[in-house]
Write a protein that holds these residues in place. Structure first.
Motif, PDB file in Angstrom:
ATOM      1  N   THR A  45       0.860  -1.187   0.000  1.00  0.00           N
ATOM      2  CA  THR A  45       0.000   0.000   0.000  1.00  0.00           C
ATOM      3  C   THR A  45       0.894   1.233   0.000  1.00  0.00           C
ATOM      4  O   THR A  45       1.379   1.652   1.051  1.00  0.00           O
ATOM      5  CB  THR A  45      -0.909  -0.028   1.261  1.00  0.00           C
ATOM      6  OG1 THR A  45      -1.594  -1.284   1.280  1.00  0.00           O
ATOM      7  CG2 THR A  45      -1.907   1.095   1.257  1.00  0.00           C
ATOM      8  N   VAL A  47       1.523   4.356   0.511  1.00  0.00           N
ATOM      9  CA  VAL A  47       1.049   5.634   1.045  1.00  0.00           C
ATOM     10  C   VAL A  47       1.913   5.993   2.246  1.00  0.00           C
ATOM     11  O   VAL A  47       2.225   5.142   3.069  1.00  0.00           O
ATOM     12  CB  VAL A  47      -0.446   5.558   1.429  1.00  0.00           C
ATOM     13  CG1 VAL A  47      -0.712   4.549   2.532  1.00  0.00           C
ATOM     14  CG2 VAL A  47      -0.997   6.916   1.825  1.00  0.00           C
ATOM     15  N   THR A 145       0.759   9.440  -2.002  1.00  0.00           N
ATOM     16  CA  THR A 145       1.174   8.311  -2.865  1.00  0.00           C
ATOM     17  C   THR A 145       2.338   8.773  -3.744  1.00  0.00           C
ATOM     18  O   THR A 145       2.624   9.971  -3.825  1.00  0.00           O
ATOM     19  CB  THR A 145       0.015   7.847  -3.781  1.00  0.00           C
ATOM     20  OG1 THR A 145      -0.294   8.929  -4.660  1.00  0.00           O
ATOM     21  CG2 THR A 145      -1.208   7.430  -2.992  1.00  0.00           C
ATOM     22  N   GLY A 166      -4.776   8.060  -0.262  1.00  0.00           N
ATOM     23  CA  GLY A 166      -3.691   8.719  -0.996  1.00  0.00           C
ATOM     24  C   GLY A 166      -4.119  10.029  -1.619  1.00  0.00           C
ATOM     25  O   GLY A 166      -3.659  10.387  -2.705  1.00  0.00           O
TER      26      GLY A 166
END
Ligand SMILES: Cc1cc2nc3c(=O)[nH]c(=O)nc-3n(C[C@H](O)[C@H](O)[C@H](O)COP(=O)(O)OP(=O)(O)OC[C@H]3O[C@@H](n4cnc5c(N)ncnc54)[C@H](O)[C@@H]3O)c2cc1C
Length: 219
Positions: A45, A47, A145, A166
């Motif tokens: 992920t 982020v 992000t 994000g």
């Protein structure tokens, strides 16, 4: 939500401090805490939590709410400014902030050197602000992000999981449209706009979204 519940790789519900809830579809819109998704599913992920500072500068003369939101892409901090009522102007930078090791929305320090540096940039465009003072300041944390655009829609590897994270400092203005398309995606309906460009896969395939004026320009 303490845990996303999966059975055979599919979403079957959530475990929360209020008990367990069965659900074939779960929407995660967790902001800087979206890294939970990686812990729950093992899916990377991308982020990070990034702290940004906002200043309210008070100048000698009033700017009314008629003052447009102003984005100064020519300034080192890619500043954005808007009226904050009375003689105050809200100012912040569109550049990268302070990356935090763990998601945390506690207030950070705002050094006076930083205030002077950003104040000087604002005064370059608004000369009367050369004599401005600091009325107030605060920090907030962006969910950033790699391309400063959100990940939106179903995660194909985990049937039943729909995500939205994000927003990288521009999620508020997008929220009505995002809420609508996420609801459509969760119900399996066609979405008003295609979500494919916002899929997580873009990071794996190197298909990052890029704006004409760079990452911070979207904030
Ligand atoms: C300084 C600053 C300036 C900004 N300026 C702008 C701007 O000018 N324009 C703009 O459009 N946007 C701006 N933004 C960005 C905007 O504020 C955010 O993108 C938006 O508010 C995020 O909304 P959200 O619903 O994604 O997250 P949130 O409102 O944070 O909601 C996420 C919720 O998920 C909950 N949650 C997380 N994990 C769990 C869990 N495991 N179980 C249960 N609940 C959980 C959290 O408690 C939280 O309530 C700015 C942000 C900051 C910090």
């Amino acid at each position: 939500m303490r845990q996303l519940l999966l059975q055979g790789g599919k979403v079957v519900g959530v475990d929360t401090s209020q008990g367990r809830f069965d659900a074939p579809v779960v929407v995660s819109a967790q902001n800087i805490w979206a890294s939970d998704i990686e812990r729950w599913t093992g899916i990377a992920t991308p982020v990070k939590a990034e702290r940004h500072t906002v200043l309210a500068l008070e100048g000698p003369q009033a700017y009314t709410y008629g003052m447009p939101v102003y984005k100064d892409l020519g300034s080192p901090g890619m500043l954005y400014c808007r009226s904050y009522g009375g003689r105050q102007m809200l100012v912040s930078e569109g550049t990268a902030g302070e990356t935090l090791g763990t998601p945390d929305n506690e207030q950070g320090d705002v050094p006076m050197d930083y205030v002077a540096e950003v104040g000087a940039q604002a005064a370059k465009r608004f000369p009367s602000f050369e004599t401005a003072g600091l009325a107030s300041s605060w920090t907030g944390v962006y969910d950033v992000t790699p391309d400063w655009n959100p990940v939106l829609g179903p995660l194909p590897e985990v049937p039943g999981l729909v995500v939205a994270y994000g927003f990288s400092g521009h999620g508020f203005k997008l929220s009505p449209a995002v809420g609508r398309v996420l609801a459509q995606a969760a119900l399996g309906l066609p979405t008003d706009v295609p979500l494919a460009p916002y899929a997580l896969e873009r990071f794996r395939g190197g298909r990052l979204l890029s704006g004409r004026y760079g990452s911070g320009a979207v904030s």
